[in-house]
Design a protein around this motif. Sequence first.
Motif, PDB file in Angstrom:
ATOM      1  N   ILE A 209       0.836  -1.202   0.000  1.00 55.31           N
ATOM      2  CA  ILE A 209       0.000   0.000   0.000  1.00 55.31           C
ATOM      3  C   ILE A 209       0.866   1.246   0.000  1.00 55.31           C
ATOM      4  O   ILE A 209       0.631   2.192  -0.761  1.00 55.31           O
ATOM      5  CB  ILE A 209      -0.965  -0.013   1.200  1.00 55.31           C
ATOM      6  CG1 ILE A 209      -1.993  -1.139   1.054  1.00 55.31           C
ATOM      7  CG2 ILE A 209      -1.685   1.334   1.324  1.00 55.31           C
ATOM      8  CD1 ILE A 209      -2.912  -1.297   2.255  1.00 55.31           C
ATOM      9  N   LEU A 210       1.890   1.280   0.838  1.00 54.78           N
ATOM     10  CA  LEU A 210       2.757   2.449   0.914  1.00 54.78           C
ATOM     11  C   LEU A 210       3.434   2.739  -0.423  1.00 54.78           C
ATOM     12  O   LEU A 210       3.633   3.904  -0.789  1.00 54.78           O
ATOM     13  CB  LEU A 210       3.831   2.239   1.987  1.00 54.78           C
ATOM     14  CG  LEU A 210       3.375   2.373   3.441  1.00 54.78           C
ATOM     15  CD1 LEU A 210       4.458   1.868   4.385  1.00 54.78           C
ATOM     16  CD2 LEU A 210       3.003   3.806   3.771  1.00 54.78           C
ATOM     17  N   ALA A 211       3.765   1.676  -1.163  1.00 60.51           N
ATOM     18  CA  ALA A 211       4.446   1.846  -2.449  1.00 60.51           C
ATOM     19  C   ALA A 211       3.493   2.233  -3.572  1.00 60.51           C
ATOM     20  O   ALA A 211       3.936   2.557  -4.672  1.00 60.51           O
ATOM     21  CB  ALA A 211       5.177   0.560  -2.819  1.00 60.51           C
ATOM     22  N   GLY A 212       2.187   2.188  -3.299  1.00 58.55           N
ATOM     23  CA  GLY A 212       1.221   2.517  -4.336  1.00 58.55           C
ATOM     24  C   GLY A 212       0.951   1.390  -5.304  1.00 58.55           C
ATOM     25  O   GLY A 212       0.456   1.618  -6.416  1.00 58.55           O
ATOM     26  N   ASP A 213       1.237   0.140  -4.910  1.00 59.77           N
ATOM     27  CA  ASP A 213       0.933  -1.003  -5.770  1.00 59.77           C
ATOM     28  C   ASP A 213      -0.568  -1.046  -6.042  1.00 59.77           C
ATOM     29  O   ASP A 213      -1.385  -0.761  -5.158  1.00 59.77           O
ATOM     30  CB  ASP A 213       1.365  -2.310  -5.110  1.00 59.77           C
ATOM     31  CG  ASP A 213       2.873  -2.461  -5.013  1.00 59.77           C
ATOM     32  OD1 ASP A 213       3.585  -1.535  -5.437  1.00 59.77           O
ATOM     33  OD2 ASP A 213       3.334  -3.508  -4.511  1.00 59.77           O
ATOM     34  N   THR A 214      -0.923  -1.453  -7.244  1.00 57.20           N
ATOM     35  CA  THR A 214      -2.339  -1.585  -7.588  1.00 57.20           C
ATOM     36  C   THR A 214      -2.845  -3.013  -7.429  1.00 57.20           C
ATOM     37  O   THR A 214      -4.055  -3.230  -7.366  1.00 57.20           O
ATOM     38  CB  THR A 214      -2.595  -1.134  -9.033  1.00 57.20           C
ATOM     39  OG1 THR A 214      -1.755  -1.897  -9.918  1.00 57.20           O
ATOM     40  CG2 THR A 214      -2.281   0.346  -9.196  1.00 57.20           C
ATOM     41  N   ASP A 215      -1.922  -3.972  -7.350  1.00 55.92           N
ATOM     42  CA  ASP A 215      -2.294  -5.380  -7.209  1.00 55.92           C
ATOM     43  C   ASP A 215      -1.380  -6.048  -6.185  1.00 55.92           C
ATOM     44  O   ASP A 215      -0.237  -5.643  -5.991  1.00 55.92           O
ATOM     45  CB  ASP A 215      -2.178  -6.130  -8.535  1.00 55.92           C
ATOM     46  CG  ASP A 215      -3.145  -5.601  -9.578  1.00 55.92           C
ATOM     47  OD1 ASP A 215      -2.740  -4.732 -10.368  1.00 55.92           O
ATOM     48  OD2 ASP A 215      -4.295  -6.063  -9.580  1.00 55.92           O
ATOM     49  N   THR A 216      -1.889  -7.095  -5.559  1.00 52.96           N
ATOM     50  CA  THR A 216      -1.085  -7.940  -4.686  1.00 52.96           C
ATOM     51  C   THR A 216      -1.683  -9.340  -4.744  1.00 52.96           C
ATOM     52  O   THR A 216      -2.444  -9.659  -5.650  1.00 52.96           O
ATOM     53  CB  THR A 216      -1.031  -7.378  -3.257  1.00 52.96           C
ATOM     54  OG1 THR A 216      -0.072  -8.119  -2.500  1.00 52.96           O
ATOM     55  CG2 THR A 216      -2.383  -7.425  -2.571  1.00 52.96           C
ATOM     56  N   GLY A 217      -1.351 -10.173  -3.779  1.00 48.91           N
ATOM     57  CA  GLY A 217      -1.878 -11.530  -3.832  1.00 48.91           C
ATOM     58  C   GLY A 217      -1.345 -12.386  -2.710  1.00 48.91           C
ATOM     59  O   GLY A 217      -0.830 -11.886  -1.697  1.00 48.91           O
ATOM     60  N   VAL A 218      -1.458 -13.691  -2.899  1.00 46.15           N
ATOM     61  CA  VAL A 218      -1.033 -14.676  -1.911  1.00 46.15           C
ATOM     62  C   VAL A 218      -0.213 -15.739  -2.609  1.00 46.15           C
ATOM     63  O   VAL A 218      -0.550 -16.160  -3.725  1.00 46.15           O
ATOM     64  CB  VAL A 218      -2.238 -15.337  -1.220  1.00 46.15           C
ATOM     65  CG1 VAL A 218      -1.770 -16.375  -0.202  1.00 46.15           C
ATOM     66  CG2 VAL A 218      -3.116 -14.306  -0.540  1.00 46.15           C
ATOM     67  N   CYS A 219       0.859 -16.179  -1.950  1.00 44.09           N
ATOM     68  CA  CYS A 219       1.627 -17.327  -2.418  1.00 44.09           C
ATOM     69  C   CYS A 219       1.645 -18.401  -1.333  1.00 44.09           C
ATOM     70  O   CYS A 219       1.857 -18.096  -0.155  1.00 44.09           O
ATOM     71  CB  CYS A 219       3.062 -16.933  -2.757  1.00 44.09           C
ATOM     72  SG  CYS A 219       3.243 -16.029  -4.300  1.00 44.09           S
ATOM     73  N   ILE A 220       1.403 -19.650  -1.746  1.00 40.97           N
ATOM     74  CA  ILE A 220       1.607 -20.793  -0.868  1.00 40.97           C
ATOM     75  C   ILE A 220       3.008 -21.302  -1.181  1.00 40.97           C
ATOM     76  O   ILE A 220       3.263 -21.810  -2.269  1.00 40.97           O
ATOM     77  CB  ILE A 220       0.561 -21.896  -1.097  1.00 40.97           C
ATOM     78  CG1 ILE A 220      -0.855 -21.296  -1.088  1.00 40.97           C
ATOM     79  CG2 ILE A 220       0.701 -22.995  -0.051  1.00 40.97           C
ATOM     80  CD1 ILE A 220      -1.237 -20.590   0.193  1.00 40.97           C
ATOM     81  N   MET A 221       3.912 -21.139  -0.238  1.00 44.62           N
ATOM     82  CA  MET A 221       5.345 -21.249  -0.499  1.00 44.62           C
ATOM     83  C   MET A 221       5.969 -22.369   0.321  1.00 44.62           C
ATOM     84  O   MET A 221       5.588 -22.607   1.475  1.00 44.62           O
ATOM     85  CB  MET A 221       5.996 -19.906  -0.140  1.00 44.62           C
ATOM     86  CG  MET A 221       7.478 -19.819  -0.296  1.00 44.62           C
ATOM     87  SD  MET A 221       8.104 -18.344   0.561  1.00 44.62           S
ATOM     88  CE  MET A 221       7.859 -18.829   2.276  1.00 44.62           C
TER      89      MET A 221
END
Length: 292
Positions: free
Chosen positions: A121-133
């Motif tokens: 959010i701080l970086a201004g990203d428009t998308d994110t998600g989840v990884c099962i790692m």
Amino acid sequence: MPDKRPVVFLGTPAAAVVVLDALVDAGHPVPLVVSRPDARRGRGGKVSASPVKARAMELGLAVTDRLEDIREVSSTRDVIAVVVAYGRIIPAPILDLMPMVNVHFSLLPRWRGAAPVERAILAGDTDTGVCIMQMEEGLDTGAVYASGSMPIGEVETASELTGRLAVLGATLLCGVLDGDLPVPNPQAGESTYARKITADDTVINWREEPHATLRRIRAVNAHTLLGGSRLRIISAEFSGESVPESTMNDRGVVGASGGSVRLLRVQPEGKPVMSAEDWLRGLKTTFPVRLG
């Protein structure tokens, strides 16, 4: 239907509870839950259990704050460990006891580290998600079993986004655990580091441009100072008014670099959250007033 794989669960905050509940609802036995020790939480600093520990006790599950206790269940047939925002580095001897997977709230390798949602959010990203790692000794460097993406809402807070990501992560995880673990894919692309949120990150700098300030308010417990007292800004919006930088007028509009923001909800020091309108009505000062 074959028996579900037993899961040792490691997690601490409310978002991890969403995943724990999904595993239990899917029929996975949970022989042990590991969470952080009881700590002072919330207003008043009362010592209390973490959300995960509290939920584990409600479910009648064995729960501990000692990582070493995992050894007692490591010989259980087909057992696997699931880690969700546990908040502690897991040493190699524990990682070696059983397969471990991590539900990480970013699209790796972007935002490896402690605060992926806030940093996005701080970086201004428009998308994110989840990884099962797949967990390994490196910091969020393991190969990925499954991933899913979602847009970040324009006014969405870190708490709201984390809640949505937890639901997505629970769904992805249950799919990964439904049978033998799939072959994971190595991470690809440029990595970024999501360092832990510090006290400095929560201080509003009114010399930032307005949208950066609004992202800070959404991402962390952002605050400013008024007359030496801390004022937490719960929510705000962009304003087109022309106001001198770092000053606030009687309508709650504060000047920033190249623009301004209007305060919507605030929390004065030692008081509950209230509307900015109510707060301004009771504020005994002469406007404009300087913040910060």
